[in-house]
Design an enzyme around this catalytic site. Structure first.
Site, PDB file in Angstrom:
ATOM      1  N   GLY A  73       0.715  -1.543   0.091  1.00  0.00           N
ATOM      2  CA  GLY A  73       0.400   0.401   0.171  1.00  0.00           C
ATOM      3  C   GLY A  73       0.532   1.383  -0.022  1.00  0.00           C
ATOM      4  N   LEU A  74       1.632   1.592  -0.891  1.00  0.00           N
ATOM      5  CA  LEU A  74       2.755   2.440  -0.651  1.00  0.00           C
ATOM      6  C   LEU A  74       2.993   3.056   0.489  1.00  0.00           C
ATOM      7  CD1 LEU A  74       1.099   4.278  -4.366  1.00  0.00           C
ATOM      8  CD2 LEU A  74       3.603   2.258  -4.201  1.00  0.00           C
ATOM      9  N   ASN A 127       4.663   6.063 -11.385  1.00  0.00           N
ATOM     10  CA  ASN A 127       4.077   4.918 -11.132  1.00  0.00           C
ATOM     11  C   ASN A 127       2.582   4.368 -11.198  1.00  0.00           C
ATOM     12  OD1 ASN A 127       2.996   2.309  -9.719  1.00  0.00           O
ATOM     13  ND2 ASN A 127       3.496   2.932  -8.199  1.00  0.00           N
ATOM     14  N   CYS A 130      -0.204   0.840  -9.183  1.00  0.00           N
ATOM     15  CA  CYS A 130      -0.307  -0.017  -8.149  1.00  0.00           C
ATOM     16  C   CYS A 130      -1.102  -0.736  -7.408  1.00  0.00           C
ATOM     17  CB  CYS A 130       0.262   1.317  -6.977  1.00  0.00           C
ATOM     18  SG  CYS A 130       0.513   0.070  -5.512  1.00  0.00           S
ATOM     19  N   THR A 194       2.889  -6.143 -11.014  1.00  0.00           N
ATOM     20  CA  THR A 194       1.817  -7.106 -10.398  1.00  0.00           C
ATOM     21  C   THR A 194       0.941  -7.111 -10.534  1.00  0.00           C
ATOM     22  OG1 THR A 194       1.662  -5.768  -8.078  1.00  0.00           O
ATOM     23  CG2 THR A 194       3.545  -6.857  -8.192  1.00  0.00           C
ATOM     24  N   GLY A 244       9.252  -8.569 -14.077  1.00  0.00           N
ATOM     25  CA  GLY A 244       8.281  -9.285 -13.734  1.00  0.00           C
ATOM     26  C   GLY A 244       9.216 -10.830 -13.332  1.00  0.00           C
ATOM     27  N   GLY A 245       9.605 -10.968 -12.949  1.00  0.00           N
ATOM     28  CA  GLY A 245      10.006 -12.158 -12.242  1.00  0.00           C
ATOM     29  C   GLY A 245      10.877 -12.934 -12.779  1.00  0.00           C
ATOM     30  N   GLY A 266      13.499  -8.080  -8.770  1.00  0.00           N
ATOM     31  CA  GLY A 266      12.103  -6.952  -7.634  1.00  0.00           C
ATOM     32  C   GLY A 266      12.602  -8.045  -6.458  1.00  0.00           C
ATOM     33  N   THR A 267      11.409  -8.995  -6.822  1.00  0.00           N
ATOM     34  CA  THR A 267      10.788 -10.177  -5.980  1.00  0.00           C
ATOM     35  C   THR A 267      12.310 -10.994  -5.729  1.00  0.00           C
ATOM     36  OG1 THR A 267       8.672 -10.017  -5.957  1.00  0.00           O
ATOM     37  CG2 THR A 267       9.961 -12.177  -4.960  1.00  0.00           C
TER      38      THR A 267
HETATM   39  C1  LIG Z   1       7.004  -5.118  -1.212  1.00  0.00           C
HETATM   40  C2  LIG Z   1       7.217  -5.083  -2.685  1.00  0.00           C
HETATM   41  C3  LIG Z   1       6.347  -3.562  -2.989  1.00  0.00           C
HETATM   42  C4  LIG Z   1       6.669  -3.147  -3.825  1.00  0.00           C
HETATM   43  N1  LIG Z   1       6.564  -2.129  -4.297  1.00  0.00           N
HETATM   44  C5  LIG Z   1       6.642  -1.196  -5.225  1.00  0.00           C
HETATM   45  C6  LIG Z   1       6.369   0.051  -5.166  1.00  0.00           C
HETATM   46  O1  LIG Z   1       6.432   0.987  -4.045  1.00  0.00           O
HETATM   47  N2  LIG Z   1       6.427   0.715  -6.436  1.00  0.00           N
HETATM   48  C7  LIG Z   1       6.444   0.530  -7.980  1.00  0.00           C
HETATM   49  O2  LIG Z   1       6.303   0.829  -9.018  1.00  0.00           O
HETATM   50  N3  LIG Z   1       6.478  -1.369  -7.503  1.00  0.00           N
HETATM   51  C8  LIG Z   1       6.380  -2.023  -6.698  1.00  0.00           C
HETATM   52  N4  LIG Z   1       6.500  -3.205  -7.250  1.00  0.00           N
HETATM   53  C9  LIG Z   1       6.798  -3.971  -8.133  1.00  0.00           C
HETATM   54  C10 LIG Z   1       7.685  -4.236  -8.411  1.00  0.00           C
HETATM   55  O3  LIG Z   1       8.962  -2.876  -8.666  1.00  0.00           O
HETATM   56  C11 LIG Z   1       7.793  -4.995  -9.612  1.00  0.00           C
HETATM   57  O4  LIG Z   1       7.458  -4.367 -10.482  1.00  0.00           O
HETATM   58  C12 LIG Z   1       7.158  -6.137  -9.721  1.00  0.00           C
HETATM   59  O5  LIG Z   1       7.372  -6.578  -8.042  1.00  0.00           O
HETATM   60  C13 LIG Z   1       7.657  -7.734 -10.608  1.00  0.00           C
HETATM   61  O6  LIG Z   1       8.769  -7.798 -10.584  1.00  0.00           O
HETATM   62  P1  LIG Z   1       9.285  -9.369  -9.431  1.00  0.00           P
HETATM   63  O7  LIG Z   1       8.862  -9.658 -10.301  1.00  0.00           O
HETATM   64  O8  LIG Z   1      10.815  -9.014 -10.509  1.00  0.00           O
HETATM   65  O9  LIG Z   1       9.379  -8.692  -8.460  1.00  0.00           O
HETATM   66  C14 LIG Z   1       6.946  -3.917  -5.178  1.00  0.00           C
HETATM   67  C15 LIG Z   1       7.051  -5.259  -5.367  1.00  0.00           C
HETATM   68  C16 LIG Z   1       6.946  -5.541  -4.640  1.00  0.00           C
HETATM   69  C17 LIG Z   1       7.155  -7.151  -4.283  1.00  0.00           C
END
Ligand SMILES: Cc1cc2nc3c(=O)[nH]c(=O)nc-3n(C[C@H](O)[C@H](O)[C@H](O)COP(=O)(O)O)c2cc1C
Length: 312
Positions: A73-74, A127, A130, A194, A244-245, A266-267
């Protein structure tokens, strides 16, 4: 011979395509204790809002097969505290910084972007995607008219810093929202945020995240986002930054084939805070296996089966 990993994203030339994903690396300060973050192509910072946000009620994270749901939730300290207390430290990390912003309306996006016209910020990611807000977020980002207008207004507020527009995957055709972004002056699109998902504790009959749903990320979403990048790339005149992943250099090479110029981790950073570094160090070996001397030569190499032209 050393592989040339450099890549140009709009006005920025990055030393390599390995970036952090917003929200998964904070403001870079904690990870700096684990590795030399100046080696990263850029650090994309946690999304900022005008006022501090406490985020959603717990639990905010739930594990899923090959991924995770987050409903943060940012949560963030707000733009003022960022500028006065955090940025002076993040600037010293030595990697280009890409700030990320989320507004509650068009004027808010432009004001946040304007406030980030400061030394130390190399570009701004909008962004528009979200999934964890009750209002805004993907509701905004799914509307091409909003994407266009937000990008246009932020463009005006950011004369010298590029805008990267981070899009939601929750659209019928990613090319429509991406087009709105590039026609309004985006220097790059980040594909994608996501996917809305859910997990339920069936014994208690309650969702496993306090928000009810969450954003699904991690390896589970890689094939989905990869297909979006492959679909968009042939007609996208600006660089695509993939998100993404991505957990390995091999994953990154797939995205490059599909047409991504750079990528965000990211993750994977939650499992291993040095994941980005491992990927960076493995990239030259992957380029060699593909017979490439330069990262940029690997962008968009995908051979498209003629029958797949309509779907890809
Ligand atoms: C815990 C968490 C917090 C995130 N917070 C943000 C955020 O503040 N702003 C944003 O644009 N994306 C946010 N994301 C999305 C990631 O930046 C990314 O686009 C998304 O997780 C897909 O990449 P990944 O599969 O490598 O994690 C968040 C993701 C996770 C898992």
């Amino acid at each position: 011979m050393r592989a040339d990993l450099s890549v140009r994203i709009g006005r920025l030339t990055l030393s390599n395509p390995v970036l952090t994903a917003s929200g998964c690396f904070g403001y870079g300060l904690e990870a700096a204790a684990a590795f030399d973050v100046s080696r990263l192509g850029a650090i994309v910072l946690k999304t900022l809002t005008a006022k501090p946000r406490h985020g959603n009620p717990p639990p905010r994270i739930a594990e899923t097969p090959a991924g995770m749901l987050n409903a943060i939730g940012l949560e963030n300290p707000g733009i003022e505290a960022f500028l006065t207390e955090i940025l002076p430290k993040s600037r010293k990390l030595g990697a280009p910084l890409v700030a990320s912003v989320a507004g509650k309306d068009l004027a808010d996006y432009a004001a946040l972007t304007g406030a980030l016209q400061v030394p130390g910020i190399s570009a701004i990611e909008l962004n528009l995607s979200c999934p964890n807000l009750n209002a805004g977020g993907i509701d905004f980002g799914g509307d091409p008219a909003f994407v266009r207008e937000a990008t246009r207004r932020c463009r005006k507020a950011s004369p010298r810093r590029d805008l990267w527009v981070k899009l939601t995957p929750h659209v019928a055709d990613i090319r429509v929202t991406a087009r709105a972004a590039w026609e309004a002056g985006a220097a790059a699109v980040t594909i994608a945020n996501t996917y809305v998902g859910m997990s339920i504790d069936w014994k208690r009959g309650v969702p496993r995240t306090g928000h009810g749903t969450g954003g699904l990320s991690g390896p589970a979403i890689r094939p989905l986002t990869l297909a979006l990048v492959a679909k968009l790339a042939p007609e996208c005149p600006i660089p695509i930054v993939a998100s993404g992943g991505i957990c390995s250099a091999e994953d990154a090479m797939e995205y490059a084939c599909a047409g991504a110029s750079a990528f965000q981790v990211g993750t994977a950073s939650f499992r291993d805070p040095t994941a980005c570094l491992g990927i960076l160090e493995s990239l030259p070996g992957c380029l060699k296996q593909a017979g490439l001397a330069r990262w940029r030569d690997g962008i968009g190499r995908l051979k498209r089966p003629t029958r797949a032209k309509e779907t890809l």
